[in-house]
Scaffold this active site. Structure first.
Site, PDB file in Angstrom:
ATOM      1  N   SER A  58       0.836  -1.205   0.000  1.00 34.46           N
ATOM      2  CA  SER A  58       0.000   0.000   0.000  1.00 34.46           C
ATOM      3  C   SER A  58       0.866   1.249   0.000  1.00 34.46           C
ATOM      4  O   SER A  58       2.062   1.183   0.310  1.00 34.46           O
ATOM      5  CB  SER A  58      -0.849  -0.007   1.277  1.00 34.46           C
ATOM      6  N   TYR A  79      -3.405   0.013  10.026  1.00 33.21           N
ATOM      7  CA  TYR A  79      -3.247  -0.384   8.615  1.00 33.21           C
ATOM      8  C   TYR A  79      -1.827  -0.049   8.141  1.00 33.21           C
ATOM      9  O   TYR A  79      -1.166  -0.872   7.502  1.00 33.21           O
ATOM     10  CB  TYR A  79      -4.281   0.366   7.783  1.00 33.21           C
TER      11      TYR A  79
HETATM   12  P1  NAP Z   1     -11.895  -4.981  -0.410  1.00 33.40           P
HETATM   13  O1  NAP Z   1     -12.744  -4.496  -1.511  1.00 33.40           O
HETATM   14  O2  NAP Z   1     -12.247  -4.646   1.005  1.00 33.40           O
HETATM   15  O3  NAP Z   1     -11.723  -6.588  -0.537  1.00 33.40           O
HETATM   16  C1  NAP Z   1     -10.944  -7.255   0.422  1.00 33.40           C
HETATM   17  C2  NAP Z   1     -11.334  -8.708   0.338  1.00 33.40           C
HETATM   18  O4  NAP Z   1     -10.638  -9.448   1.363  1.00 33.40           O
HETATM   19  C3  NAP Z   1     -12.837  -8.891   0.591  1.00 33.40           C
HETATM   20  O5  NAP Z   1     -13.354  -9.895  -0.239  1.00 33.40           O
HETATM   21  C4  NAP Z   1     -12.835  -9.334   2.036  1.00 33.40           C
HETATM   22  O6  NAP Z   1     -13.974 -10.049   2.424  1.00 33.40           O
HETATM   23  C5  NAP Z   1     -11.607 -10.225   2.069  1.00 33.40           C
HETATM   24  N1  NAP Z   1     -11.204 -10.520   3.447  1.00 33.40           N
HETATM   25  C6  NAP Z   1     -11.138  -9.656   4.487  1.00 33.40           C
HETATM   26  N2  NAP Z   1     -10.761 -10.311   5.596  1.00 33.40           N
HETATM   27  C7  NAP Z   1     -10.579 -11.613   5.250  1.00 33.40           C
HETATM   28  C8  NAP Z   1     -10.202 -12.796   5.959  1.00 33.40           C
HETATM   29  N3  NAP Z   1      -9.924 -12.765   7.270  1.00 33.40           N
HETATM   30  N4  NAP Z   1     -10.139 -13.972   5.285  1.00 33.40           N
HETATM   31  C9  NAP Z   1     -10.436 -14.021   3.961  1.00 33.40           C
HETATM   32  N5  NAP Z   1     -10.803 -12.936   3.218  1.00 33.40           N
HETATM   33  C10 NAP Z   1     -10.873 -11.753   3.872  1.00 33.40           C
HETATM   34  O7  NAP Z   1     -10.413  -4.470  -0.613  1.00 33.40           O
HETATM   35  P2  NAP Z   1      -9.641  -4.035  -1.952  1.00 33.40           P
HETATM   36  O8  NAP Z   1      -9.735  -2.563  -2.105  1.00 33.40           O
HETATM   37  O9  NAP Z   1      -9.987  -4.946  -3.077  1.00 33.40           O
HETATM   38  O10 NAP Z   1      -8.162  -4.334  -1.426  1.00 33.40           O
HETATM   39  C11 NAP Z   1      -7.562  -5.601  -1.603  1.00 33.40           C
HETATM   40  C12 NAP Z   1      -6.175  -5.480  -1.018  1.00 33.40           C
HETATM   41  O11 NAP Z   1      -5.525  -4.334  -1.595  1.00 33.40           O
HETATM   42  C13 NAP Z   1      -6.158  -5.252   0.484  1.00 33.40           C
HETATM   43  O12 NAP Z   1      -5.038  -5.912   1.053  1.00 33.40           O
HETATM   44  C14 NAP Z   1      -5.960  -3.723   0.603  1.00 33.40           C
HETATM   45  O13 NAP Z   1      -5.345  -3.377   1.830  1.00 33.40           O
HETATM   46  C15 NAP Z   1      -5.059  -3.471  -0.549  1.00 33.40           C
HETATM   47  N6  NAP Z   1      -5.038  -2.112  -1.067  1.00 33.40           N
HETATM   48  C16 NAP Z   1      -6.191  -1.506  -1.465  1.00 33.40           C
HETATM   49  C17 NAP Z   1      -6.097  -0.218  -2.012  1.00 33.40           C
HETATM   50  C18 NAP Z   1      -7.302   0.543  -2.464  1.00 33.40           C
HETATM   51  O14 NAP Z   1      -7.164   1.770  -2.672  1.00 33.40           O
HETATM   52  N7  NAP Z   1      -8.446  -0.092  -2.632  1.00 33.40           N
HETATM   53  C19 NAP Z   1      -4.865   0.396  -2.154  1.00 33.40           C
HETATM   54  C20 NAP Z   1      -3.718  -0.262  -1.692  1.00 33.40           C
HETATM   55  C21 NAP Z   1      -3.820  -1.533  -1.172  1.00 33.40           C
HETATM   56  P3  NAP Z   1     -15.130  -9.194   3.194  1.00 33.40           P
HETATM   57  O15 NAP Z   1     -15.914  -8.546   2.105  1.00 33.40           O
HETATM   58  O16 NAP Z   1     -15.895 -10.205   3.989  1.00 33.40           O
HETATM   59  O17 NAP Z   1     -14.419  -8.188   4.082  1.00 33.40           O
HETATM   60  C1  GCO Z   2      -6.950   5.237   3.233  1.00 40.37           C
HETATM   61  C2  GCO Z   2      -7.069   4.296   2.064  1.00 40.37           C
HETATM   62  C3  GCO Z   2      -5.704   3.774   1.666  1.00 40.37           C
HETATM   63  C4  GCO Z   2      -5.833   2.794   0.535  1.00 40.37           C
HETATM   64  C5  GCO Z   2      -4.518   2.268   0.117  1.00 40.37           C
HETATM   65  C6  GCO Z   2      -3.584   3.314  -0.397  1.00 40.37           C
HETATM   66  O1  GCO Z   2      -7.859   5.242   4.083  1.00 40.37           O
HETATM   67  O2  GCO Z   2      -5.940   5.958   3.262  1.00 40.37           O
HETATM   68  O3  GCO Z   2      -7.949   3.225   2.357  1.00 40.37           O
HETATM   69  O4  GCO Z   2      -5.076   3.190   2.762  1.00 40.37           O
HETATM   70  O5  GCO Z   2      -6.612   1.694   0.911  1.00 40.37           O
HETATM   71  O6  GCO Z   2      -3.916   1.468   1.078  1.00 40.37           O
HETATM   72  O7  GCO Z   2      -2.472   2.663  -0.969  1.00 40.37           O
END
Ligand code: NAP
Ligand code: GCO
Length: 265
Positions: A146, A159
């Protein structure tokens, strides 16, 4: 150069938490590159939703219910995958949660929960698949890091601590298992439009854009939020033979945020 180096044909890829969002997009790209897709999510409803979504894309995915924070369940799942599908070649530690709470208002239990899913679970899942990767003589582990692996901000202490730790876990798996021809790298997405960031993009009562939405667009040279599809090419690269000499690297896919001081107001 043989462009087949980017192919994932014949590989088994397990993407955690991939019923939707970033994990789903990565799995979709891996299927297009020839991989067999395995995914898990936290409950049957989400797994069924994911299976239907993959089927709609013409992907015959293997879906399992598993909480990635439960080591016994993960060990059993990996044994089941090996029996029903085959040994995992590519692991993407994607499952993650965030809790946006000012640190002094956050309970230790809430802090521990985020660390459990975002840092302990990637350790648990990686530990479960590495022995078979060693036997196979190759393996790819990709940790979804992230911006918060490098930067802090208000309300995301747990986080940021987890994602900072995940960066170092990535480097340590590289250090410990590189000799076994296992490459462990990270992808550091910028701000991506998924359910996880939906609260940061909600329209205000007066119809204006969320202040955080405007802030992120001003901090991103690409002047836009990323999409899960923006991550597909980098994810295929890190899962393929084309990256066999890339190890311990965090590939930021952020539209340039980390390079930019931000647009002058
Ligand atoms: P999301 O939409 O919240 O999806 C996360 C998925 O992980 C959901 O299906 C969730 O299920 C599942 N999950 C959560 N806890 C779990 C557990 N204990 N066991 C199995 N599955 C579990 O998140 P996303 O935005 O796609 O993000 C995916 C990854 O990218 C995460 O690691 C996040 O930190 C990272 N990330 C996201 C962003 C962003 O801007 N979106 C940026 C940087 C990094 P539930 O629906 O039941 O919670
Ligand atoms: C926040 C956002 C971010 C993104 C992502 C950025 O609240 O700042 O959720 O943390 O999820 O991780 O890279």
């Amino acid at each position: 150069m043989d462009m087949n180096a980017f192919s994932l044909k014949g590989k088994i890829a397990w993407i955690t938490g991939a019923s939707y969002g970033i994990g789903f997009a990565i799995a979709e790209a891996y299927a297009a590159a020839g991989a067999t897709i395995v995914f898990n999510d936290i409950n049957r409803e989400l797994v069924d939703k994911g299976l239907a979504a993959y089927a709609e894309k013409g992907i015959k995915a293997h879906g399992y219910v598993c909480d990635v924070t439960n080591e016994e369940a993960v060990q059993a799942l990996v044994a089941q995958i090996e029996k029903e599908v085959g040994a995992v070649d590519i692991l993407v530690n994607n499952a993650g949660i965030i809790r946006r709470i000012p640190m002094i208002e956050m309970s230790a239990a809430e802090f521990r929960k985020v660390i459990d899913v975002d840092l302990n679970a990637p350790f648990i899942c990686s530990k479960a698949v590495i022995p078979a990767m060693i036997k196979k003589g190759h393996g790819k582990i990709i940790n979804i890091c992230s911006m918060m692996s490098e930067l802090g901000r208000e309300t995301v202490s747990a986080y940021a601590a987890a994602k900072g730790g995940l960066k170092m876990l990535t480097r340590n798996i590289c250090s410990e298992y590189g000799e076994a021809n296992i490459q462990c790298n990270g992808i550091g997405p910028g701000y991506i439009a998924t359910p996880q960031t939906a609260p940061l993009r909600e329209r205000q009562p007066d119809g204006s854009r969320h202040p955080f939405d405007q802030f992120i667009v001003s901090k991103t040279p690409a002047a836009r939020w990323g999409t899960p599809e923006d991550l597909q090419g980098p994810a295929v690269f890190l899962a393929s033979d084309a990256s066999n000499f890339v190890n311990g690297h965090i590939l930021y896919v952020d539209g340039g945020i980390l390079a930019y001081i931000g647009k002058q107001p």
